[in-house]
Design an enzyme around this catalytic site. Structure first.
Site: not given
Ligand code: FAD
Length: 460
Positions: A40, A42-43, A181, A268, A307, A315, A439
């Site tokens: 799951g 960060t999200c 920020g 980020r 990201d 997300a 409506h």
């Molecule tokens: P991530 O979700 O960061 O997942 C990457 C995964 O890779 C992690 O679980 C990590 O553990 C794993 N990983 C990294 N390196 C390795 C490795 N070497 N080996 C094994 N695993 C590894 N976005 C929205 O669209 N709507 C929102 O409302 C929103 N709110 C947010 C609120 C907060 C407080 C934060 C911090 C972020 C928010 N975001 C939101 C942004 C959103 O969380 C990210 O855009 C999204 O999670 C990106 O997905 P991703 O799959 O690219 O990476």
């Protein structure tokens, strides 16, 4: 060391990686997802979902505290909140969703390996797990390692200096919270803690909050922050930890803001140094991994999504890229051709932006016409005590093709789907203006904005 092999190896089980895995599995691609923390990403664990849970709880509490002063004839006596219980409820939602991701991957026959992946080369990855190491060989590798909070060198995380991750797991409500920020994450969490009772100050280096949105959209949010009693210090630089809080400087004048917690939300950074990605020598776009319109990196067979590949770090962009790459690896001829990626700030009121804004249209030299409809003239908004804000549509001047929508107001996040649908389907002002909108709903403001763009809004 165990040797494993697969057609597709995905590094990272966040929205990008897990969606890529599910779709690949559905398409019969032999897939492994490696995740070092919790499925799951960060999200689900520390981002979108936990923040929205906290915002919901804070809203409910704030409404209860203030309802007696309102016009509804409701009286509530001494509402109280136990943040540790709220956080436990939030953790329960996170567990349900992350458990759901594990189940969906299993259903799609995708192997989920818990451990840290490191590239050996473009086709081989070593995975370190508590139970021993694996060498995984794959035809295709997807990098979906996500992003991490930016740390300020003069204000390192630890003790009272926290990132959004720790802020979303606090067990008690800080009496004084300073947020460094004024982007969407800082404003969402800062507003929630103010509604829970904290004394909140937001420190922003730019002349206004949410600098990436136009001032017309952010004005209602700035007014609401003021009404809530949040102090916003713009053109102010965080300096360093002081004796009782944070030292800041405005126009060269230093002050100390007392703080129990200092939440740093200054952006980020991509996790492009994770998984020994540097050893591949991929072409970079700044700190992000450069990709083409098929999410292909500069190395054949190595893809990157989410990201780690750049803005907007959202997300739903990561998920859409994940789905695209799974289809490509399954042999489908596709490329990224999305007309828009909606962005939502879950501030109070919420902001949605989708497609071109007046500024971006101007920068692209597109001649536009705009139509705006205020929620003050929308019946449903009145019945919800939510008259702040508006919907604005941006259309090409010569033929009315809709290029963008922006909205600010209570609950407008849910209008984002209509905005994206209209833009993706190539709707014109006439199309949206002639669709029957139920409506009384806030969505009538979308139809009315389109009619305003045509010069004949009905209810204003
Ligand atoms: P991530 O979700 O960061 O997942 C990457 C995964 O890779 C992690 O679980 C990590 O553990 C794993 N990983 C990294 N390196 C390795 C490795 N070497 N080996 C094994 N695993 C590894 N976005 C929205 O669209 N709507 C929102 O409302 C929103 N709110 C947010 C609120 C907060 C407080 C934060 C911090 C972020 C928010 N975001 C939101 C942004 C959103 O969380 C990210 O855009 C999204 O999670 C990106 O997905 P991703 O799959 O690219 O990476």
């Amino acid at each position: 060391m165990t040797n494993l092999s697969c057609k597709l190896l995905i590094i990272g089980g966040g929205p990008g990686g897990y969606v890529c895995g599910i779709r690949a599995g559905q398409l019969g691609v032999d897939t492994i997802v490696v995740e070092e923390a919790s499925p799951g990403g960060t999200c689900l664990n520390v981002g979108c979902i936990p923040s929205k849970a906290l915002i919901h709880a804070a809203d409910a509490f704030h409404k209860m505290v203030n309802v007696s002063d309102g016009p509804l004839g409701i009286t509530a006596q001494s509402p109280a909140i136990d943040l540790s219980q709220t956080v436990a409820w939030k953790d329960g939602i996170v567990d349900r969703l992350t458990g759901g991701v594990t189940g969906l991957l299993k259903k799609a026959k995708v192997r989920l390996v818990a451990g840290r992946a490191d590239f050996i080369d473009g086709k081989r990855v070593q995975v370190t797990t508590p139970d021993g190491d694996h060498m995984i060989e794959a035809d295709h590798v997807v990098i979906a390692t996500g992003s991490a909070p930016v740390e300020l060198p003069f204000l390192p995380f630890g003790d009272k200096v926290i990132s959004s991750t720790e802020a979303l797991a606090l067990q008690t409500i800080p009496e004084k919270l300073v947020v460094v920020g004024g982007g969407y994450i800082g404003l969402e969490i800062g507003t929630a803690f103010r509604k829970l009772g904290s004394d909140v100050t937001i420190v922003e280096a730019a002349p206004r909050i949410l600098p990436q949105y136009d001032a017309t959209l952010t004005k209602p949010v700035a007014a609401s922050l003021q009404a809530l009693g949040i102090k916003v210090m713009t053109e102010t630089m965080a300096q360093e930890l002081g004796k009782t809080g944070l030292l800041v400087s405005t126009d060269g004048v230093e002050t100390e803001l007392p703080a129990d917690q200092i939440l740093v939300t200054v952006g980020r950074k991509p996790r492009s140094e994770s998984a020994a990605i540097q050893s591949l020598g991929l072409t970079m776009d700044g700190a992000f991994i450069a990709i083409d319109d098929r999410c292909q990196t500069s190395m054949t067979g190595v893809y990157a999504i989410g990201d780690v590949t750049g803005e907007p770090m959202l997300a739903h962009r990561a998920m859409a890229q994940g789905e695209l790459v799974a289809e490509i690896i399954a042999g489908h001829r596709l490329k990224w051709d999305k007309a828009c990626i909606p962005a939502v700030c879950f501030t109070d009121p919420e902001i949605v932006s989708c497609g071109l804004s007046p500024e971006t249209a101007k920068a692209q030299g597109v001649e536009i016409t705009t139509g705006t409809f205020p929620f003050a003239a929308n019946g449903r908004a009145m019945t919800m005590e939510s008259e702040t804000g508006f919907v604005r549509v941006i259309a090409r001047k010569n033929d009315g093709l809709i290029l963008g929508f922006q909205a600010v107001g209570g609950g407008v996040a849910e209008l984002s789907a209509s905005f994206a649908t209209a833009i993706e389907m190539g709707a014109r002002l006439e199309d949206v203006g002639s669709i029957i909108h139920a409506h009384p709903t806030q969505s009538e403001a979308i139809q009315e904005a389109a009619l305003a763009g045509l010069g004949h809004a009905l209810h204003i």
